[in-house]
Motif scaffolding. Structure first.
Motif, PDB file in Angstrom:
ATOM      1  N   TRP A  69       0.882  -1.107  -0.178  1.00 55.68           N
ATOM      2  CA  TRP A  69      -0.067   0.012  -0.049  1.00 55.68           C
ATOM      3  C   TRP A  69       0.989   1.134   0.132  1.00 55.68           C
ATOM      4  O   TRP A  69       0.769   2.019  -0.706  1.00 55.68           O
TER       5      TRP A  69
ATOM      6  N   TRP B 240       2.151   1.637  -3.460  1.00 52.59           N
ATOM      7  CA  TRP B 240       1.264   2.110  -4.470  1.00 52.59           C
ATOM      8  C   TRP B 240       1.017   3.852  -4.054  1.00 52.59           C
ATOM      9  O   TRP B 240       0.927   4.615  -5.076  1.00 52.59           O
ATOM     10  N   ARG B 241       0.912   4.354  -3.003  1.00 48.91           N
ATOM     11  CA  ARG B 241       0.934   5.715  -2.543  1.00 48.91           C
ATOM     12  C   ARG B 241       2.050   6.404  -3.004  1.00 48.91           C
ATOM     13  O   ARG B 241       1.842   7.582  -3.454  1.00 48.91           O
TER      14      ARG B 241
ATOM     15  N   ARG C  71       3.864   5.795  -5.920  1.00 52.90           N
ATOM     16  CA  ARG C  71       3.619   6.041  -7.052  1.00 52.90           C
ATOM     17  C   ARG C  71       2.894   6.896  -7.576  1.00 52.90           C
ATOM     18  O   ARG C  71       2.916   7.393  -8.763  1.00 52.90           O
ATOM     19  N   HIS C  72       1.933   7.516  -6.916  1.00 55.42           N
ATOM     20  CA  HIS C  72       0.628   8.108  -7.222  1.00 55.42           C
ATOM     21  C   HIS C  72       0.496   9.419  -6.585  1.00 55.42           C
ATOM     22  O   HIS C  72      -0.519  10.209  -6.765  1.00 55.42           O
TER      23      HIS C  72
ATOM     24  N   GLY D 201       8.017  -0.864  -7.740  1.00 58.49           N
ATOM     25  CA  GLY D 201       7.357  -1.492  -8.979  1.00 58.49           C
ATOM     26  C   GLY D 201       8.367  -2.612  -9.934  1.00 58.49           C
ATOM     27  O   GLY D 201       9.401  -2.361  -9.570  1.00 58.49           O
TER      28      GLY D 201
END
Length: 302
Positions: free
Chosen positions: A60, A63-64, A66-67, A109
């Motif tokens: 998580w 993911w955070r 990367r965005h 990633g």
């Protein structure tokens, strides 16, 4: 013939007996564990669920990262990355961005890897140091360390109860960083510059929390020690001088020991003599203070 057959059967009976002993031991252990098997499985499942929080949290967080909080980097830094990608022969496209959420350089990633650099690294490091950092992070991409580390975390989660798994996992992470350092140094990165870069990044790493799925880590002291030049062979003249100094120190130590032992012996002898003299003086004083018994005083009366 009977003796020959007995001698032929004897070597075969020993493995059979050993196998039966092992089989009986396994059966005994299985019988002892079988009644407790549901409890053991329940404890293992509970441990797996608890340990699964770490990789889930790490995914998580990545993911955070990367965005959220991303900014493009300068063209010079992008061109440096492209040149290093060509040198390493990478076929996958590697993105790079400035992140406001990370404190140390990070690769996130696997299919679409992205290198995240904090603003303090971009502004605080020189161009040569930034090149060393990018070379190290691209080495992680080339070695597929993100995927290997993900499998490693899964094994740690399933075998959380085994201390050898955690020790081996720690060693793998250390060796992973050393391998990436070697790849970076193979791209004509100066060792002194790389060592200073590691020290600067370690200061930032102490203040950062690295996600569980991140391919980072390693022993800083070991990494810097490998970058330092190894000591050359000892000069014979210096070796002779050092041996002479050691012999002189040994001789002085022996002489000092002898003097100390002699002084202690003399001190103990003087104390012993003084003690004897005091004892003699006390005995003489006691004899002089006691009344003398004469022959007339003990004569019988008539």
């Amino acid at each position: 013939a009977s003796e020959a057959s007995a001698s032929a059967t004897l070597p075969g009976t020993r493995p059979a007996s050993n196998a039966s002993i092992i089989r009986d031991s396994i059966a005994t252990i299985a019988q002892a564990i079988k009644p407790r098997l549901p409890i053991l499985v329940g404890v293992w499942l509970l441990g797996v669920l608890i340990c699964s929080i770490r990789p889930a949290w790490g995914l998580w967080i990545q993911w955070r990262l990367r965005h959220t909080g991303l900014q493009p980097v300068s063209e010079s830094l992008q061109s440096t990355l492209n040149a290093l990608v060509k040198k390493l022969g990478l076929t996958r496209a590697v993105r790079i961005a400035e992140s406001a959420l990370v404190k140390v350089p990070l690769v996130v990633g696997y299919l679409h890897p992205m290198i995240l650099l904090p603003a303090s690294v971009i502004t605080g490091l020189t161009s040569s140091q930034l090149e060393a950092v990018l070379a190290h992070e691209l080495a992680h991409v080339r070695r597929h360390d993100w995927l290997v580390n993900a499998l490693q975390v899964i094994v740690e989660t399933l075998l959380f109860y085994h201390p050898a798994v955690w020790w081996l996992s720690s060693r793998i992470r250390q060796e992973r960083e050393l391998c990436c350092d070697d790849i970076a140094l193979g791209l004509n990165v100066d060792k002194a510059v790389f060592a200073r870069t590691l020290l600067t990044l370690e200061e930032l790493r102490q203040k950062a929390s690295v996600p569980a799925m991140a391919a980072t880590g390693g022993d800083l002291a070991e990494r810097v020690r490998r970058l330092l030049p190894r000591p050359q062979s000892i000069d014979p003249s210096n070796h002779r001088a050092s041996m002479t100094g050691l012999l002189s120190m040994a001789t002085a130590l022996i002489m000092l020991t002898i003097l100390v032992s002699q002084s202690q012996t003399a001190t103990s002898a003087s104390v012993y003599n003084g003690t004897i003299q005091v004892a003699d003086q006390k005995s003489q004083d006691q004899e002089s203070s006691e009344p003398k018994i004469t022959g007339s005083s003990v004569a019988p009366s008539t």
